[in-house]
Every structure is written in structure tokens, then in C-alpha cells.
Write an enzyme that holds these catalytic residues in place. Structure first.
Site, short mmCIF file in Angstrom:
data_model
loop_
_atom_site.label_atom_id
_atom_site.label_comp_id
_atom_site.label_asym_id
_atom_site.label_seq_id
_atom_site.Cartn_x
_atom_site.Cartn_y
_atom_site.Cartn_z
CG ASP A 8 11.45 -40.49 49.91
OD1 ASP A 8 11.54 -39.45 50.59
OD2 ASP A 8 11.16 -41.61 50.40
CG ASP A 10 13.90 -40.19 55.85
OD1 ASP A 10 14.93 -40.62 56.38
OD2 ASP A 10 13.59 -38.99 55.80
C1 XBP Z 1 10.35 -38.60 55.76
C2 XBP Z 1 9.72 -38.07 56.96
C3 XBP Z 1 10.54 -37.37 57.91
C4 XBP Z 1 11.43 -38.18 58.78
C5 XBP Z 1 11.93 -37.32 59.91
O1 XBP Z 1 9.36 -38.69 54.74
O2 XBP Z 1 8.54 -38.18 57.15
O3 XBP Z 1 9.66 -36.70 58.75
O4 XBP Z 1 10.74 -39.27 59.33
O5 XBP Z 1 12.64 -36.26 59.44
P1 XBP Z 1 9.78 -38.83 53.22
P2 XBP Z 1 12.75 -34.90 60.31
O6 XBP Z 1 10.55 -40.10 53.10
O7 XBP Z 1 8.50 -38.92 52.46
O8 XBP Z 1 10.55 -37.60 52.84
O9 XBP Z 1 12.66 -35.26 61.74
O10 XBP Z 1 14.10 -34.33 59.93
O11 XBP Z 1 11.62 -34.01 59.88
MG MG Z 2 10.01 -41.94 52.19
#
Ligand code: XBP
Ligand code: MG
Length: 250
Positions: A8, A10
Site C-alpha cells: 500500500d 498512503d
Molecule cells: C489512500 C486513500 C486515498 C488518499 C487520497 O488509501 O484513501 O484516498 O487519501 O488519494 P490507501 P486521492 O492507503 O488504502 O490506498 O485523492 O488521489 O484519491
Molecule cells: Mg493506506
């Protein structure tokens, strides 16, 4: 046998949410002349919904029923989100957000051990590129044989689709891989694809339910900076290395 690692982005590779995505959303709102302001606390609640466009929609539906957007709502949100992405990648270009503890080392060790690498994330593809190139270097996009990101699958995490997609592209079975996640929506997605998952928690996710995780840690650790185990078997090791991953994958 362990063949691949799927990460993953973020919250897992880097703590991007509070000081990255949240700030970029607020910059986009200001640029659009909106009086919306997502505080750190509110953003923690909004993280229940993955995907930036989906998060804006969730905010409007649940916190701002007073707001009526001009014209086509989906188009307005998509445009606002485009501005957010511009600000987010701009923030990453300043080097504002470093990788989490142990991430660089583990990626280097995995590459040296010929493990295959992939990414499975909800975020927009250019955001992944900006984070990787500004933390790991210009060639790091090539380290990952699949970068599954954003709207590539219609159902975002917690649906398993983005992990299923990565597995299918790599031609691998779930039992040959390990996933790395930081959140409840993430572990629901990875475990939905039958992947054993190592969780590194962060400020927003430390109280999430990680009962489906194989190992839950505060971070991946370093040889001189041991991790703290919240749940699972560390096999007597104090930082995540290939030996530990192979033991967990068995
Ligand atoms: C990441 C997210 C994303 C980011 C924003 O989740 O939830 O929505 O916060 O990205 P994960 P965008 O770590 O589970 O992938 O604004 O580009 O959608
Ligand atoms: Mg995440």
C-alpha cells in the site's frame, strides 16, 4: 514460497495523509473559493472513505448538507480533485514527506533477494509516481512490476479488487505474496484477496481492528531501531527483513 511483496502507499510507505493529502485538499478548497477546512481530527473521520473524490462526496453528504454545488456535481468534484492532486504532487516535490522507518532498507533487501514488487493503492497514479521518485529516486518506478492505483478498478478499498488486480497482473497466487498495509480499509482489501498482511500502524489507524493481520507493528524497524509488536509472531527478530518475511509467509 515467498515470491512477491505488495505495498500500500498512503500511510504505509509514508505518512502522507495528515501533512500531505489533507493539506492538499484544503489548498484546493481555498483555490476554488470554498470555505471548507478539513482539520486533523475531521480528516481522521473522513478517512473512513477511501479515494479523494469519494471522500469529498462523503463530506458533502454527511457534514455539509447545506452545500449545493454549481452544475454537474461529479464534474465539479472531479475538477476540485484535479486541483488537489496538483497541490499534493507539488508538496511531495518539496520533499515534505519522507518514507517511513525501514521502508527504504526493506525495498533494497527485497530487490537484492530477487523478490518481485508491486503497489496496490487507492490513490491517484501520479501521486504514487511523485512519492516514489522524490523519495527513492527517478528509477524507482521501475522497481515495481505492477503499480495498481486509483480508478483502475471501480471498487476501491476495502474491496479486494485492487489486490486481485495486482495478483492477476503478476500471475501469482496470494499464498506466494505478502501485503503491507496501515489501515482497516487496507487490511480488509488485502485479506479479501487472501493475502497475509503485515500492518504498520500510524496515528490515524492505531486503534483500527487488525485481527485479520499476520503481524501488527509500529513500523518496519531498523537494525538499530527495533519495532514494537502489537500483535503476531516476530520470530525473535527486531526489524522486518527477508528472513522474517519468509517465516511469516510459511
Ligand atoms: C489512500 C486513500 C486515498 C488518499 C487520497 O488509501 O484513501 O484516498 O487519501 O488519494 P490507501 P486521492 O492507503 O488504502 O490506498 O485523492 O488521489 O484519491
Ligand atoms: Mg493506506
Amino acid at each position: 514460497m515467498l515470491k512477491a511483496l505488495i505495498f500500500d502507499v498512503d500511510g504505509t510507505l509514508a505518512d502522507t495523509e495528515r501533512d500531505g493529502h489533507r493539506v492538499a485538499f484544503n489548498m484546493a478548497f481555498a483555490e476554488a473559493g470554498l470555505d471548507w477546512e478539513w482539520s486533523e481530527e475531521l480528516y481522521g473521520k473522513l478517512l473512513a472513505v477511501t479515494g479523494g473524490k469519494e471522500r469529498i462526496r462523503h463530506y458533502l453528504d454527511n457534514y455539509r448538507t447545506d452545500v449545493t454545488l454549481p452544475g454537474d456535481e461529479a464534474a465539479y468534484i472531479a475538477n476540485l480533485h484535479k486541483t488537489k492532486t496538483k497541490h499534493y504532487t507539488g508538496l511531495l516535490e518539496t520533499g515534505a514527506i519522507p518514507l517511513r522507518t525501514g521502508v527504504r532498507r526493506l525495498l533494497d533487501e527485497a530487490r537484492a533477494a530477487n523478490l518481485r514488487l508491486a503497489i496496490s493503492t487507492t490513490t491517484t497514479p501520479v501521486n504514487v509516481e511523485a512519492l516514489l521518485t522524490h523519495t527513492l529516486g527517478a528509477d524507482s518506478m521501475d522497481w515495481f512490476e505492477v503499480i495498481a492505483a486509483g480508478d483502475i478498478v471501480p471498487a476501491k478499498k476495502p474491496a479486494a479488487d485492487i489486490y486481485d488486480y495486482a495478483l492477476e497482473k503478476m500471475g501469482l497466487a496470494a499464498e506466494d505474496c505478502l501485503a503491507f498495509e496501515d489501515s482497516l480499509n487496507g487490511i480488509l482489501s488485502s485479506s479479501g484477496a487472501n493475502l497475509k498482511t503485515i500492518v504498520t500502524v500510524n496515528g490515524y489507524t492505531k486503534d483500527d481492528d487488525f485481527s485479520k493481520a499476520t503481524l501488527v507493528l509500529d513500523n518496519l524497524g531498523e537494525p538499530d531501531k527495533p519495532f514494537t509488536v502489537m500483535a503476531g509472531d516476530d520470530h525473535g527478530l527486531s526489524f522486518v527483513n527477508i528472513e522474517l518475511l519468509q517465516a511469516l509467509a510459511k
